[in-house]
Scaffold this motif. Structure first.
Motif, short mmCIF file in Angstrom:
data_model
loop_
_atom_site.label_atom_id
_atom_site.label_comp_id
_atom_site.label_asym_id
_atom_site.label_seq_id
_atom_site.Cartn_x
_atom_site.Cartn_y
_atom_site.Cartn_z
N THR A 81 41.15 -16.94 -57.47
CA THR A 81 41.55 -17.85 -58.55
C THR A 81 42.92 -17.46 -59.08
OG1 THR A 81 39.25 -18.24 -59.20
CG2 THR A 81 40.95 -18.73 -60.83
N SER A 82 43.11 -16.17 -59.31
CA SER A 82 44.41 -15.67 -59.77
C SER A 82 45.51 -15.96 -58.75
CB SER A 82 44.33 -14.16 -60.03
OG SER A 82 45.62 -13.61 -60.23
N SER A 84 45.53 -18.16 -56.30
CA SER A 84 45.73 -19.60 -56.10
C SER A 84 46.54 -20.23 -57.22
CB SER A 84 44.37 -20.31 -55.97
OG SER A 84 43.65 -19.82 -54.87
#
Length: 291
Positions: A81-82, A84
């Motif tokens: 998530t980070s 992306s």
């Protein structure tokens, strides 16, 4: 705001005086660094301060979540998530129009005409540098090499640290972030060393790089007057030294300013033109990116 500008000549002494006036209060020093860094960035374009703050907030909370999470699948999800979000923002601002044009050209090769919506995008200054710096934070926590910080101000100051915000060196969180939590004491020895770095960097930028750029522009822009392979080769060699002096000058000035304020940044260039081969050259050029 450029390092070799009159604005910065006024800005830096003010930051220096304010910062060392509170050397017994680390929290206040971090606030001063944070405010100075955002002011420094706002001189270029204040509208992108939100992007810098967003990246900082995302990785601060993801870092905390990564540390407290024990399930490997969840930890991988948080890490990606980070990555992306950060690389997605970088790709959008830096490569949107490039990829769109490549997509259109690929289809036109086969006879298909596609209309694309190109955007008038301003590339945020230093986005590559602070993006990789925040990603390094989450990666180091994921690998259990770093404990996340609970001090948001210290983390935000680490991400936006103005000496190396817009052109590096890119510092790993394991080396730079702890420096925002330790106590600092003013040292004349560090001040003198830092000042030498700054002077040498300004000399490389103003005296060498800026002067070389004049001749490089002559050689590349005026093809009717300056012709021939020898002139082209000479211009190319001069451009290589101009690029090196320009880029390494920024790193030297950043390292000097950081040292004056009590921080240590890594060496970003190690005599790259003395390299024995391409591999050795890469190890000596923009070291912080390769590491």
């Amino acid at each position: 705001m450029l390092f070799n500008s009159l604005d910065f000549a006024v800005f830096l002494p003010l930051v220096f005086i304010l910062y060392w006036s509170f050397q017994k209060n680390r929290m206040v020093q971090n606030v001063i660094i944070l405010l100075a860094s955002y002011t420094f960035y706002a001189f270029w374009d204040w509208r992108f301060l939100g992007l810098l703050a967003f990246s900082t907030i995302v990785d601060f909370f993801i870092g905390s979540a990564l540390h407290s999470e024990n399930k490997q699948n969840q930890r991988k999800l948080l890490l990606w998530t980070s990555i992306s979000i950060n690389l997605g923002l970088l790709a959008f601002f830096k490569y949107h129009n490039f990829f769109l044009q490549s997509f259109i050209d690929a289809f036109s090769f086969f006879g298909f005409v596609i209309q694309g919506q190109f955007l008038n995008i301003i590339l945020p200054l230093g986005i590559s540098f602070y993006t990789f710096q925040t990603i390094s934070y989450t990666i180091d926590i994921y690998r259990r090499k770093l404990e996340p910080t609970n001090d948001f101000v210290a983390f935000a100051a680490f991400v936006s640290f103005f000496p190396q915000l817009v052109a590096g060196p890119i510092e790993r969180s394991t080396t730079l972030l702890p420096q925002f939590r330790r106590e600092t004491k003013f040292s004349w020895e560090r001040f003198n060393t830092g000042l030498q770095y700054v002077i040498w960097g300004l000399f490389k930028k103003v005296v060498i790089a800026d002067r070389l750029s004049y001749y490089v522009n002559l050689g590349y822009n005026d093809h009717d007057t300056y012709t021939g392979g020898a002139v082209f080769c000479l211009t190319t060699v001069l451009f290589a030294f101009q690029l090196y002096c320009d880029f390494s000058a920024y790193s030297d000035i950043a390292k000097g300013i950081a040292k004056i304020l009590g921080y240590d940044l890594m060496e970003n260039f190690n005599h790259p033109f003395s390299a024995k081969n391409i591999t050795d050259f890469w190890r000596k050029w923009h070291i912080s990116l390769s590491t």
